[in-house]
Scaffold this motif. Sequence first.
Motif: not given
Length: 647
Positions: A294-296, A337-355
């Motif tokens: 489940w996502w928190t 279970d996992g935790d959703f946060s927009e900050a973590a999403l932004v982190g992934r966009i910048n490191s994994d996807l953009a970089n």
Amino acid sequence: MDGKTSEKVFYITTPIYYVNDIPHIGHAYTTIACDTMSRYKRMKGFDVHFLTGTDEHGQKIQAAAEKQGITPQALVDKIHLNFKELWKVLNISNDDFIRTTEDRHIRVVQAIFKKLMEQGDIYKGTYEGHYCVPCETYVPESSMGPNQTCPDCGRPLTMMKEESYFFRGSKYVPQLIEHYEKHPEAILPHIRYNEVMSFLRGEVRDQSVSRTTLKWGIPVPGDEKHVVYVWFDALINYATAVGYLDAPEEFRHYWPAVRHMVGKDIIRFHCVIWPLMLLALGLPLPQSVIAHGWWTVDGEKMSKSKGNVVDPFKMVKDYGLDPFRYFLLREVPFGNDGDFSEAALVGRINSDLANDLGNLLNRTLQMIESYRGGVVPEGNNESGKSNIMGSVLENVDSAMESFAFDDAMKEIWAFIGRANKYIDETMPWKLAKEPDKAAELDAVLMNLYEALRLAALLVAPVVPQTAQRMWAQLGLEGDPLKMLYDKFSWGEGAGTKIRKAEVLFPRIDVKEWQKAKEEKKKMEEGNKAPAMEHEAEIEIDAFKAVEMRVAQIVKAEEIPKSRKLYKLEVDLGYEKRTVCSGIKAFFTTEELKGKRVILVTNLKPAKLCGIESNGMILAAAVKVDGNAESLTLVTPDGDIPLGSRVS
Ligand code: MSP
């Protein structure tokens, strides 16, 4: 259907979603996971059938429709579209969408009910138990929460007794245990297997499978005061959709090559009740049930009352579809279970996807453009094949086979990382300056191009639009999603004319993003401010000048012509008074009679609708746009003589 071998058939299902819920990331997660797996299996050459849908019967729908003054059918016809719309926005490639109110399904449920009744596996009895109305489920005493509450939603349980049909599932338990002992891979991850086995080895009772307490359900054939219990109805959708009744040949084709993906909360329905039903029907059992966690949200349980439910429509709008899809599958080991946060999403966009991915594409295309006029050179690609590609294909495949989406992503990104490192190590900008290193430069550019071609194919199931954009920039024809995994190779791209490099994922400036978020928060708080407007400070004497006393409403009457006011007679102990009060929208006259309230007694009398009002009773209201939405009277806590002064 076309002679493909049975090992190449893959039928995958999401749970069917309750339509009364607004779609949230939990729903998006399961469906994106199934979508990714479906796309992967199609690329592996499987005949995939991907099913999703909506669960439309039951108590909650009946209650919501009554509240809105419409029929339950009209309500579900409208709200199931929320899910259909979301699947479109999330680029979900389902082959079918089933609704439990469809005729094709109702007929199957009735046929199965009848068959089980005729063979003695459904019988009539009386059911008594603790029932959770919102969850539509009886809760055994052993699993009740404190003070007889529902272990799932925490709400109080109601004692219910009703005539009910029962499914003789207990008869098939030994057979099911034997099956699971032989096939531990049928429940993934393994921790859930242990949970199910210990449940099965305990006391499994026959299931109550009909209700007389509600109307909105499928009528029990031959006994229409009963409707089929929602879960019995819902589970059957998996059989309906592949032609259990109407297309036996199709059914034999897809069954039992089925994988049910579910959240961990509904594992017992899928790993106990459903297989017991299938055993009673003489049908083979599903290949596997895969349960995710489940996502928190920011560390807290997601709930409407907390107002922290993550809206997938909004996430896609704010961050883009593919980043959202990638994040959900990459962030959490599947099953946990996992935790959703927009900050973590932004982190992934910048490191994994953009970089990592975006930069690799950009740097490579620009170098091919400037050093080789935009045409992929022919070069020796052996070193790239062994150093960059390595065993990524085998590793991704083995992760995907066990539904370990996060591991598959890690393998792909390790491969992308090797390609980026290869640029740093070979330094093509230096080679370009030395004419005698032309062959070396050809090989480097060719290997990098191949890495990108393979990367586009590998990421395609999870981020299909990105794969298509990469494919186009690489100058390739066709659709990467149509390529077959077993035909992926290294070294085919020489001679391709690339297109112009475009940014795949713009980097998000974290400081700016944080600033914008804070401003938005302030604005939202600012919007609430009018409701919290405060009066100017007063001296204690001003407060003392207001005389308030305990009183009791002895009579409440309608005032003809007034939509808001009631005429109240209130008793202060030492005298009775008439008061006009604007609370008609919130109480009936009967509810008010006998209520003890607080009355402001020294207000100047006022004439309202021709009646002299001598005082004002205190109430607290929740206001929206200046209008009271709900209201409660202020009453004394405990016994106190009428007329007592409030200070
Ligand atoms: N209608 C039943 C399923 C019947 S299947 C024959 C149902 N529907 S549901 O809409 O309540 O839930 C559907 C799925 O959403 C479940 O698998 C559940 O685990 C999942 N999730 C609901 N909230 C969730 C999270 N916060 N996180 C992850 N998944 C969650 O149950």
